[in-house]
Design a protein around this motif. Structure first.
Motif, mmCIF file in Angstrom:
data_model
loop_
_atom_site.group_PDB
_atom_site.id
_atom_site.type_symbol
_atom_site.label_atom_id
_atom_site.label_comp_id
_atom_site.label_asym_id
_atom_site.label_seq_id
_atom_site.Cartn_x
_atom_site.Cartn_y
_atom_site.Cartn_z
ATOM 1 N N SER A 470 -8.265 2.752 1.240
ATOM 2 C CA SER A 470 -8.281 2.373 -0.179
ATOM 3 C C SER A 470 -7.391 3.296 -0.995
ATOM 4 O O SER A 470 -6.622 2.842 -1.860
ATOM 5 N N PHE A 471 -7.489 4.599 -0.746
ATOM 6 C CA PHE A 471 -6.661 5.552 -1.481
ATOM 7 C C PHE A 471 -5.179 5.350 -1.158
ATOM 8 O O PHE A 471 -4.317 5.571 -2.015
ATOM 9 N N ILE A 472 -4.871 4.946 0.078
ATOM 10 C CA ILE A 472 -3.472 4.660 0.432
ATOM 11 C C ILE A 472 -2.958 3.491 -0.395
ATOM 12 O O ILE A 472 -1.839 3.527 -0.936
ATOM 13 N N PHE A 473 -3.764 2.433 -0.535
ATOM 14 C CA PHE A 473 -3.358 1.300 -1.348
ATOM 15 C C PHE A 473 -3.124 1.723 -2.791
ATOM 16 O O PHE A 473 -2.123 1.340 -3.418
ATOM 17 N N ILE A 474 -4.043 2.511 -3.334
ATOM 18 C CA ILE A 474 -3.928 2.938 -4.733
ATOM 19 C C ILE A 474 -2.697 3.820 -4.925
ATOM 20 O O ILE A 474 -1.898 3.617 -5.855
ATOM 21 N N SER A 475 -2.517 4.804 -4.034
ATOM 22 C CA SER A 475 -1.393 5.732 -4.186
ATOM 23 C C SER A 475 -0.050 5.033 -3.973
ATOM 24 O O SER A 475 0.920 5.307 -4.691
ATOM 25 N N ASP A 476 0.011 4.106 -3.006
ATOM 26 C CA ASP A 476 1.267 3.401 -2.772
ATOM 27 C C ASP A 476 1.650 2.547 -3.980
ATOM 28 O O ASP A 476 2.838 2.473 -4.344
ATOM 29 N N ALA A 477 0.655 1.896 -4.586
ATOM 30 C CA ALA A 477 0.954 1.079 -5.769
ATOM 31 C C ALA A 477 1.484 1.942 -6.907
ATOM 32 O O ALA A 477 2.456 1.587 -7.582
ATOM 33 N N ILE A 478 0.852 3.110 -7.117
ATOM 34 C CA ILE A 478 1.301 4.001 -8.199
ATOM 35 C C ILE A 478 2.667 4.606 -7.870
ATOM 36 O O ILE A 478 3.537 4.741 -8.741
ATOM 37 N N ALA A 707 -6.339 -5.408 12.256
ATOM 38 C CA ALA A 707 -7.155 -5.712 11.079
ATOM 39 C C ALA A 707 -6.781 -4.820 9.899
ATOM 40 O O ALA A 707 -6.655 -3.607 10.039
ATOM 41 N N ALA A 708 -6.577 -5.441 8.723
ATOM 42 C CA ALA A 708 -6.280 -4.708 7.488
ATOM 43 C C ALA A 708 -7.576 -4.555 6.702
ATOM 44 O O ALA A 708 -8.129 -5.545 6.205
ATOM 45 N N THR A 709 -8.067 -3.336 6.591
ATOM 46 C CA THR A 709 -9.395 -3.098 6.010
ATOM 47 C C THR A 709 -9.483 -3.562 4.568
ATOM 48 O O THR A 709 -10.384 -4.336 4.197
ATOM 49 N N VAL A 710 -8.564 -3.114 3.727
ATOM 50 C CA VAL A 710 -8.666 -3.392 2.290
ATOM 51 C C VAL A 710 -8.504 -4.887 2.007
ATOM 52 O O VAL A 710 -9.277 -5.468 1.232
ATOM 53 N N ILE A 711 -7.518 -5.530 2.635
ATOM 54 C CA ILE A 711 -7.318 -6.964 2.390
ATOM 55 C C ILE A 711 -8.493 -7.767 2.938
ATOM 56 O O ILE A 711 -8.901 -8.770 2.347
ATOM 57 N N SER A 712 -9.085 -7.323 4.043
ATOM 58 C CA SER A 712 -10.263 -8.024 4.583
ATOM 59 C C SER A 712 -11.452 -7.900 3.638
ATOM 60 O O SER A 712 -12.185 -8.872 3.426
ATOM 61 N N PHE A 773 -2.241 -4.940 -5.763
ATOM 62 C CA PHE A 773 -2.517 -3.900 -4.766
ATOM 63 C C PHE A 773 -3.486 -2.863 -5.320
ATOM 64 O O PHE A 773 -4.430 -2.445 -4.630
ATOM 65 N N LEU A 774 -3.249 -2.446 -6.553
ATOM 66 C CA LEU A 774 -4.131 -1.452 -7.179
ATOM 67 C C LEU A 774 -5.551 -2.000 -7.289
ATOM 68 O O LEU A 774 -6.529 -1.287 -7.001
ATOM 69 N N TYR A 775 -5.676 -3.268 -7.679
ATOM 70 C CA TYR A 775 -7.007 -3.868 -7.787
ATOM 71 C C TYR A 775 -7.704 -3.916 -6.433
ATOM 72 O O TYR A 775 -8.895 -3.624 -6.328
ATOM 73 N N MET A 776 -6.969 -4.278 -5.386
ATOM 74 C CA MET A 776 -7.561 -4.317 -4.039
ATOM 75 C C MET A 776 -8.097 -2.947 -3.648
ATOM 76 O O MET A 776 -9.206 -2.827 -3.105
ATOM 77 N N GLY A 777 -7.309 -1.903 -3.891
ATOM 78 C CA GLY A 777 -7.737 -0.556 -3.513
ATOM 79 C C GLY A 777 -8.957 -0.103 -4.275
ATOM 80 O O GLY A 777 -9.906 0.441 -3.699
ATOM 81 N N VAL A 778 -8.970 -0.341 -5.596
ATOM 82 C CA VAL A 778 -10.100 0.101 -6.423
ATOM 83 C C VAL A 778 -11.344 -0.729 -6.102
ATOM 84 O O VAL A 778 -12.455 -0.192 -6.005
ATOM 85 N N ALA A 779 -11.169 -2.054 -5.942
ATOM 86 C CA ALA A 779 -12.320 -2.922 -5.672
ATOM 87 C C ALA A 779 -12.980 -2.593 -4.347
ATOM 88 O O ALA A 779 -14.202 -2.696 -4.210
ATOM 89 N N SER A 780 -12.188 -2.175 -3.351
ATOM 90 C CA SER A 780 -12.770 -1.860 -2.046
ATOM 91 C C SER A 780 -13.570 -0.559 -2.075
ATOM 92 O O SER A 780 -14.363 -0.293 -1.171
#
Length: 935
Positions: A470-478, A707-712, A773-780
């Motif tokens: 989740s943090f990877i998704f958030i940091s990559d988006a930023i 398997a992609a954890t955050v998208i799943s 992407f940011l929403y996916m990371g935060v929501a997960s």
């Protein structure tokens, strides 16, 4: 509940309150129902109700088919019991058979929320005022009443009639249970069959007391435990015992410390009747088994312990036994996996996950192209995602899982390409053999039931892994958005006061000697008006731009950030719109389900309206390999020495560990108990198809997928179902997830067709997708206990939420456990950011080792609340023996449970003082009640 009203010389019953689960009363003025609220009863009214049941007539299993006949039987029983004079029969029957006026009157001016709803108001004002007379069939207004949607199926009504008359000198009380539920015409507001009747008529002067008694019996009848007693009662004593059991659980609020006029909001979650039935000692709440954690009174539900995965995951000891069990489990559901996806909610899920997948495919495709010199690029990423995802969703064990490329695989591909380049080894052929060996190793893991190891993955490991992703998704988006400042710098040097000094002129090129073939061009250039030429034409014909305003560009970085945060903020707000107070339920649910799509379309429209050159989605338009010198099929022989075919099994082992850990941890998170999945898991079957796709993608030169954890998690979140029919004031209940194969399959089919959708997709700004992407990371991160415990560091104790683990574990121990998780997460993050990312899967195994070491730092009691207990046969056997000993001790004297089931001595004394003549009811005469746990 209907009360007797005087309308001039006429008498009529007017609906004054109703209960489906919570109380609603007719507001003063009679035009609207109150907001649903928790019924607050006076203790005195409950005692008076108890007295009424003792002294009134009780008719159980009365054969009644019409209200007049039922009234005659009630009055005849009262006369037979000597409770009333026979001369009063006609008067009482006359009052009880008066017409009923229900709360259906609507104001002329209606709110926007009511538009579209059919009004129950009849065209005739008189009919609206007195809806119906006593009849055997429901009226038209009853059948059209939209309130029926709020009532569960197979519901039965309890009617309470309260009134004052001048011909009685003592109360007339009767409690009736019909043998068969009967629709009594206009007696009820909606055509629901009536099972119970409670009638209280009395002399004038006690209106408030009668109303409180009526509210008391109505509240008891919607209580799960008392209604169960009412259905099973054999005589008067059983009903009184049910009231006593209700009184045992009543909580009294001191009158001087709260305002009785305040209506208590319905709770978000009501304790189930089963929990109330179970007599639990407070000391038992802290038992070391993980199941005790879930039964506590806290708001958060505990995750299932790994050893509680049941029959779905067990070590069979047979060759391929786990795979065979997965296949047998999933085949019966296959047809429902298709038609269960035929729902409007699936459209929202498909569009949401599709945009996430193509953004991920483009991002990883671009990075792969840079890392492998375009041997794998965006086109390979699109094709591989479509192929692998479609096959997995159609045949995998858990179709809710979304396959995608991951960071560790990208690092491995980069290192493998650099190794091949430096050692003169053909990269694609070597990669093919690594994929084949990894496929074979996955098959061996499947056939040996190696997935059983996930029983040792507790919440500690799951949360560490999912938080990192989740943090990877958030940091990559930023990071992507911060990088926009580099390409589109903000114009800090612009000064509005010196606007007259900003200009840009086009100067013609120096007229140097030209060749004969360029003389025509020279004459054309001399004829041009360079001062009126556009910037684009000036550069095209070799002119020079001079002036401070020449390098001016709009603040695209600022606009990109507006699109980025706007998409995220709007999505979060619309997702919460389901719990808003505005608009009807269907509108709120629809807006919430399509929140991401609405946000994306809104900000795409804003971008088009402003017509700024923000970075857009770049999708390939031709179906061909990114690199021109390679085809769609990789040949296994001919370019590398033969011994490379065997040596490639060593790096393949690392890839296998990576795929196994990533796939299985993501599957554990998806199959969590709180998601309420009903169709079972398929860990072995999932790994089997991932292995097959490894071989297929290796032969075609496509990226590897897992398997992609955050998208799943986002996929599951977009498919959550809630109850449509809920009582007024009751929160919609989470029913589970719409388990099917349709949404995932459509997502990946659309991903493959994206090449042909390029003309449309090119209008989507990249900042909008980064917002997704940011929403996916935060929501997960929501719902992860680790994240909630991190926030506790910043909260004073008095403001901390009432989590169950805070009730049973000291705060300093909670902080220590959280600190260990933070340190582990930091180590994983550092490894992920360096070349050591290739050993990332080994570090996930390291998390399991750290969790094992925590048994030395924390007691099993603390770990039961903060995490899960590791499956240990010896320890479990000892605990089972202890439980058996306790059960034997508790079963010998039946009176041992009395201290927990009976009220405190002062309450018992006061009740005996109120009812000194009541004889105790023997236990064997009572129906199952809360303090008598049934088998």
């Amino acid at each position: 509940m209907d009360t007797l009203q005087h309308d001039g010389d006429e008498l009529e019953w007017k609906e004054s309150a109703r209960w489906v689960k919570f109380e609603e009363k007719v507001e003063e003025g009679g035009e609207r129902w109150s907001k649903p609220h928790v019924s607050t009863l006076t203790l005195h009214s409950l005692f008076e109700l108890r007295t009424c049941l003792q002294t009134g007539s009780i008719l159980l299993d009365l054969e009644g088919y019409s209200l007049p006949q039922i009234v005659d039987d009630i009055v005849d029983r009262q006369i037979a019991d000597g409770l009333i004079n026979p001369d009063l029969k006609e008067k009482i029957s006359f009052v009880l058979l008066r017409k009923h006026r229900h709360q259906t009157k609507k104001p002329i001016h209606r709110s926007l929320a009511d538009i579209g709803k059919s009004s129950n108001t009849a065209s005739n004002p008189a009919q609206s005022r007195s809806m119906n007379d006593i009849s055997d069939t429901p009226s038209t207004d009853q059948l059209k009443n939209k309130f029926m949607k709020k009532i569960p199926r197979d519901a039965e009504a309890s009617n309470v009639l309260i009134g004052e008359v001048d011909f009685l000198d003592k109360p007339f009380v009767s409690f009736v249970r019909l043998a068969q539920a009967t629709t009594l015409g206009g007696l009820t507001e909606v055509p629901v069959p009536t099972r119970f009747l409670f009638i209280l008529l009395g002399p004038h002067g006690k209106t408030k007391s009668y109303n409180e008694i009526g509210r008391a019996i109505a509240t008891l009848m919607v209580d799960d435990l008392f209604s169960d007693v009412a259905y099973k009662a054999r005589d008067r004593e059983d009903l009184i015992a049910g009231v006593d059991e209700f009184l045992d659980e009543v909580i009294v609020l001191p009158p001087g410390e709260w305002d009785p006029k305040i209506r208590i909001e319905p709770p978000k979650k009501v304790p189930s009747a089963e929990m109330r039935k179970s007599v639990m000692n407070l000391n038992e709440l802290g038992q070391m088994n993980g199941s005790a954690g879930g039964a506590a009174g806290g708001e958060d539900e505990e995750l299932p312990a790994p050893h509680e995965l049941g029959e779905e995951l067990k070590f069979t000891g047979r060759f391929g036994g786990g795979l065979w069990l997965d296949i047998k489990r999933k085949i019966p559901w296959y047809c429902s996996d298709i038609y269960d996806g035929l729902h409007i909610q699936s459209i929202s899920a498909v569009l949401f996950i599709y945009l996430g997948c193509i953004t991920n495919a483009i991002t990883f495709g671009g990075l792969l192209g840079d890392a492998t010199d375009n041997y794998q690029g965006v086109m390979e990423s699109f094709l591989g995602t479509a192929l692998a995802g479609t096959v997995f969703c159609l045949f995998g064990g858990q179709p809710l899982i979304i396959l995608s490329s991951t960071g560790p695989i990208l690092i491995f591909e980069k290192l493998l390409y650099e190794f091949s380049k430096s050692n003169n080894v053909d990269y694609m052929e070597l990669r093919l053999w690594i994929g084949l060996h990894s496929c074979l190793q996955c098959f061996l893991l499947v056939l040996s039931d190696a997935s059983y190891i996930i029983k040792y993955m507790t919440r500690f490991t799951e949360e560490g892994f999912s938080s990192l992703i989740s943090f990877i998704f958030i940091s990559d988006a930023i990071k992507k958005m911060v990088g926009a400042l580099k390409y589109y710098p903000i114009n800090r040097g612009f000064k509005p006061d010196y606007i007259t000094g900003y200009k840009c002129d086009c100067i013609p090129p120096d007229q140097a000697p030209l060749a004969d073939d360029n003389l025509t061009l020279l004459f054309n250039l001399t004829d041009m008006d360079w001062s009126q030429m556009s910037k684009k034409d000036c550069v095209k014909y070799g002119g020079m731009l001079v002036g401070k305003a020449c390098k001016y560009v709009p603040d695209l970085a600022l606009m990109s950030f507006i699109l980025f945060f706007g998409t995220y903020s709007m999505t979060v707000s619309l997702k919460k719109f389901k719990f808003s107070r505005y608009f009807p339920t269907k509108v709120r649910s629809l807006v919430s389900d399509f929140s991401i799509i609405i946000s994306i379309l809104t900000f795409c429209g804003l971008d088009c309206l402003l017509d700024l050159d923000t970075p857009k989605l770049n999708v390939p338009t031709e179906l061909k390999p990114t690199r021109a010198d390679r085809g769609w099929l990789v040949m296994p022989f001919g370019k590398n020495p033969w011994w490379w075919y065997l040596a490639s099994s060593i790096p393949a082992l690392l890839v296998t560990i990576l795929i196994f850990m990533d796939q299985q941890i993501s599957a554990v998170i998806v199959n969590r108990k709180e998601n309420k999945l009903k169709k079972g898991c398929g860990y072995h079957l999932d790994l089997f198809w991932v292995g097959v796709l490894m071989a297929v993608c290796s032969f075609m030169g496509l990226p590897w997928y897992v398997a992609a954890t955050v998208i799943s998690i986002a996929h599951i979140d977009s498919l959550k179902m809630e109850s449509e029919s809920s009582a007024p004031g009751e929160q919609p209940q989470f029913l589970g997830v719409r388990e099917q194969r349709l949404t995932g399959t459509l997502v990946f089919v659309l991903t493959g067709l994206s090449v042909f959708l390029a003309p449309i997709l090119q209008y989507i700004p990249m900042p909008v997708l980064y917002g997704v992407f940011l929403y996916m990371g935060v929501a997960s991160l929501s719902g992860i206990q680790f994240w909630e415990r991190i926030k506790l560091y910043l909260m004073p104790p008095k403001h901390q939420p009432d989590f169950s683990f805070l009730r049973h574990v000291p705060l300093r121990r909670v902080h220590l456990f959280t600190l260990v998780q933070i340190l582990c997460l930091a180590v994983l993050w550092i490894l992920k950011s360096t070349f050591l990312a290739i050993i990332f899967p080994v570090m996930i195994l390291g998390l399991m080792v750290v969790r094992k070491l925590l048994d030395l730092m924390f007691s099993q009691h603390d770990l039961a609340w903060l995490d899960d207990i590791l499956p240990d046969k010896d320890k479990k056997k000892k605990e089972d023996d202890k439980k058996k000993k306790k059960e034997k001790k508790g079963a010998e004297p039946e009176s041992d449970e009395e201290p927990f089931s009976s009220p405190p001595p002062p309450v018992e004394i006061s009740m005996e003082a109120i009812e000194p003549q009541t004889e105790p009811v023997p236990d064997n005469a009572r129906p199952p009640t809360p303090n008598q746990p049934s088998d």
